[in-house]
Design a protein around this motif. Structure first.
Motif, PDB file in Angstrom:
ATOM      1  N   ARG A 155       7.856   3.721  -6.249  1.00 40.60           N
ATOM      2  CA  ARG A 155       6.724   4.112  -7.098  1.00 40.60           C
ATOM      3  C   ARG A 155       7.225   4.765  -8.374  1.00 40.60           C
ATOM      4  O   ARG A 155       8.235   5.482  -8.360  1.00 40.60           O
ATOM      5  CB  ARG A 155       5.819   5.109  -6.356  1.00 40.60           C
ATOM      6  N   PRO A 156       6.514   4.553  -9.482  1.00 43.25           N
ATOM      7  CA  PRO A 156       6.919   5.199 -10.741  1.00 43.25           C
ATOM      8  C   PRO A 156       6.989   6.715 -10.658  1.00 43.25           C
ATOM      9  O   PRO A 156       7.784   7.336 -11.366  1.00 43.25           O
ATOM     10  CB  PRO A 156       5.825   4.743 -11.719  1.00 43.25           C
ATOM     11  N   VAL A 157       6.166   7.335  -9.792  1.00 40.57           N
ATOM     12  CA  VAL A 157       6.185   8.798  -9.701  1.00 40.57           C
ATOM     13  C   VAL A 157       7.551   9.310  -9.251  1.00 40.57           C
ATOM     14  O   VAL A 157       7.948  10.442  -9.562  1.00 40.57           O
ATOM     15  CB  VAL A 157       5.071   9.298  -8.739  1.00 40.57           C
ATOM     16  N   GLU A 158       8.327   8.476  -8.545  1.00 41.16           N
ATOM     17  CA  GLU A 158       9.662   8.891  -8.118  1.00 41.16           C
ATOM     18  C   GLU A 158      10.610   9.003  -9.310  1.00 41.16           C
ATOM     19  O   GLU A 158      11.570   9.783  -9.281  1.00 41.16           O
ATOM     20  CB  GLU A 158      10.200   7.909  -7.078  1.00 41.16           C
ATOM     21  N   ILE A 159      10.354   8.218 -10.359  1.00 41.05           N
ATOM     22  CA  ILE A 159      11.132   8.348 -11.591  1.00 41.05           C
ATOM     23  C   ILE A 159      10.869   9.718 -12.213  1.00 41.05           C
ATOM     24  O   ILE A 159      11.785  10.394 -12.684  1.00 41.05           O
ATOM     25  CB  ILE A 159      10.782   7.224 -12.583  1.00 41.05           C
ATOM     26  N   VAL A 160       9.601  10.117 -12.208  1.00 37.79           N
ATOM     27  CA  VAL A 160       9.232  11.431 -12.742  1.00 37.79           C
ATOM     28  C   VAL A 160       9.974  12.525 -11.980  1.00 37.79           C
ATOM     29  O   VAL A 160      10.568  13.437 -12.579  1.00 37.79           O
ATOM     30  CB  VAL A 160       7.705  11.651 -12.644  1.00 37.79           C
ATOM     31  N   ARG A 161       9.947  12.452 -10.662  1.00 41.12           N
ATOM     32  CA  ARG A 161      10.610  13.469  -9.844  1.00 41.12           C
ATOM     33  C   ARG A 161      12.116  13.495 -10.099  1.00 41.12           C
ATOM     34  O   ARG A 161      12.725  14.572 -10.144  1.00 41.12           O
ATOM     35  CB  ARG A 161      10.328  13.203  -8.366  1.00 41.12           C
ATOM     36  N   LEU A 162      12.705  12.302 -10.265  1.00 46.43           N
ATOM     37  CA  LEU A 162      14.146  12.251 -10.523  1.00 46.43           C
ATOM     38  C   LEU A 162      14.488  12.961 -11.832  1.00 46.43           C
ATOM     39  O   LEU A 162      15.426  13.780 -11.876  1.00 46.43           O
ATOM     40  CB  LEU A 162      14.619  10.796 -10.577  1.00 46.43           C
ATOM     41  N   LEU A 163      13.748  12.663 -12.903  1.00 46.61           N
ATOM     42  CA  LEU A 163      14.053  13.284 -14.189  1.00 46.61           C
ATOM     43  C   LEU A 163      13.848  14.800 -14.143  1.00 46.61           C
ATOM     44  O   LEU A 163      14.600  15.546 -14.770  1.00 46.61           O
ATOM     45  CB  LEU A 163      13.188  12.660 -15.289  1.00 46.61           C
TER      46      LEU A 163
END
Length: 257
Positions: free
Chosen positions: A240-248
């Motif tokens: 999910r794209p939200v995992e990109i947010v969490r990674l950053l």
């Protein structure tokens, strides 16, 4: 990596992307709620009334069924009260009884209902377009990933708005998969190997930009951005794209950006 992905996540296959469904609902909204091809001014005034006639809602419901969306779809008014919905939404929640001019029923699993209502509220308060993903248990208690899109339509000659929401499950995840996520250092290594455009797309996702806004920002088409985003998720082993947010966020917290 490929094998572990498909033993831990059951992905659902669709003939059309969520963006395709969104374009279909946008055309339907344009036909029925705005522009020269829409209904008469008297009909629009009726839609702006606090109590919309059942005959009018029945007509909209039949019309919405005709466009055969693969996503569950429903419309709410400025009070976040349900107006119409499609058969796919009924199929997603077979034990739930949806009703006209009523809130999203409490029988919808609590986390899903909460996130949907938040999206509805964002649209009715002014967001012209939203798109997000979340994880929640479905009616059978399975961990499921969901994609949501929302579109705002302002009624002509009134201050009222209509929000159209799309919802679809995209994958089911085994409990054991939660322990098989890549480490922060592994994710950082993959992120550093992305090209400049892909990293710019990641940063735009983290700041809440829509697909259209990202496409304008990086000078690509919406479809190209969607393809790149899917490849980024695959390389990072995310769903999910939200995992990109969490990674950053995690990388920034650890001074790794």
């Amino acid at each position: 990596m490929f094998q572990s992905d498909f033993t831990s996540i059951y992905r659902l296959a669709y003939r059309r992307s969520l963006s395709d469904d969104r374009r279909l609902i946008e055309r339907w909204l344009s036909l029925h709620f705005g522009g020269a091809a829409s209904d008469s001014s008297d009909a629009k005034a009726e839609l702006a009334d606090a109590d919309i006639s059942s005959q009018r809602l029945d007509y909209l419901r039949r019309s919405l069924l005709d466009i055969r969306l693969e996503s569950g779809a429903f419309l709410v008014d400025h009070r976040c009260q349900l107006m119409v919905w499609n058969q796919t939404l009924d199929d997603l929640f077979p034990e739930v009884e949806f009703a006209n001019q009523a809130p999203v029923p409490e029988q919808v699993p609590n986390e899903i209902r909460r996130v949907l209502l938040l999206g509805c509220e964002l649209v009715t308060l002014g967001a012209t377009e939203i798109e997000y993903s979340f994880r929640a248990e479905d009616e059978r208690g399975r961990i499921c990933f969901w994609d949501v899109a929302g579109i705002r339509v302002e009624m002509e000659n009134t201050s009222d708005v209509v929000a159209a929401m799309l919802l679809r499950p995209v994958a089911y995840q085994k409990e054991s998969a939660l322990n098989d996520r890549p480490s922060l250092s592994e994710s950082l290594l993959v992120f550093q190997q992305l090209d400049a455009i892909d990293r710019q797309i990641c940063e735009a996702i983290a700041t809440g930009e829509t697909t259209g806004e990202i496409a304008t920002m990086v000078g690509l088409t919406r479809r190209s951005v969607e393809v790149r985003r899917a490849k980024i998720l695959e390389r990072l082993e995310f769903t999910r794209p939200v995992e990109i947010v969490r990674l950053l966020v995690r990388l920034e917290e650890n001074d790794l950006l």
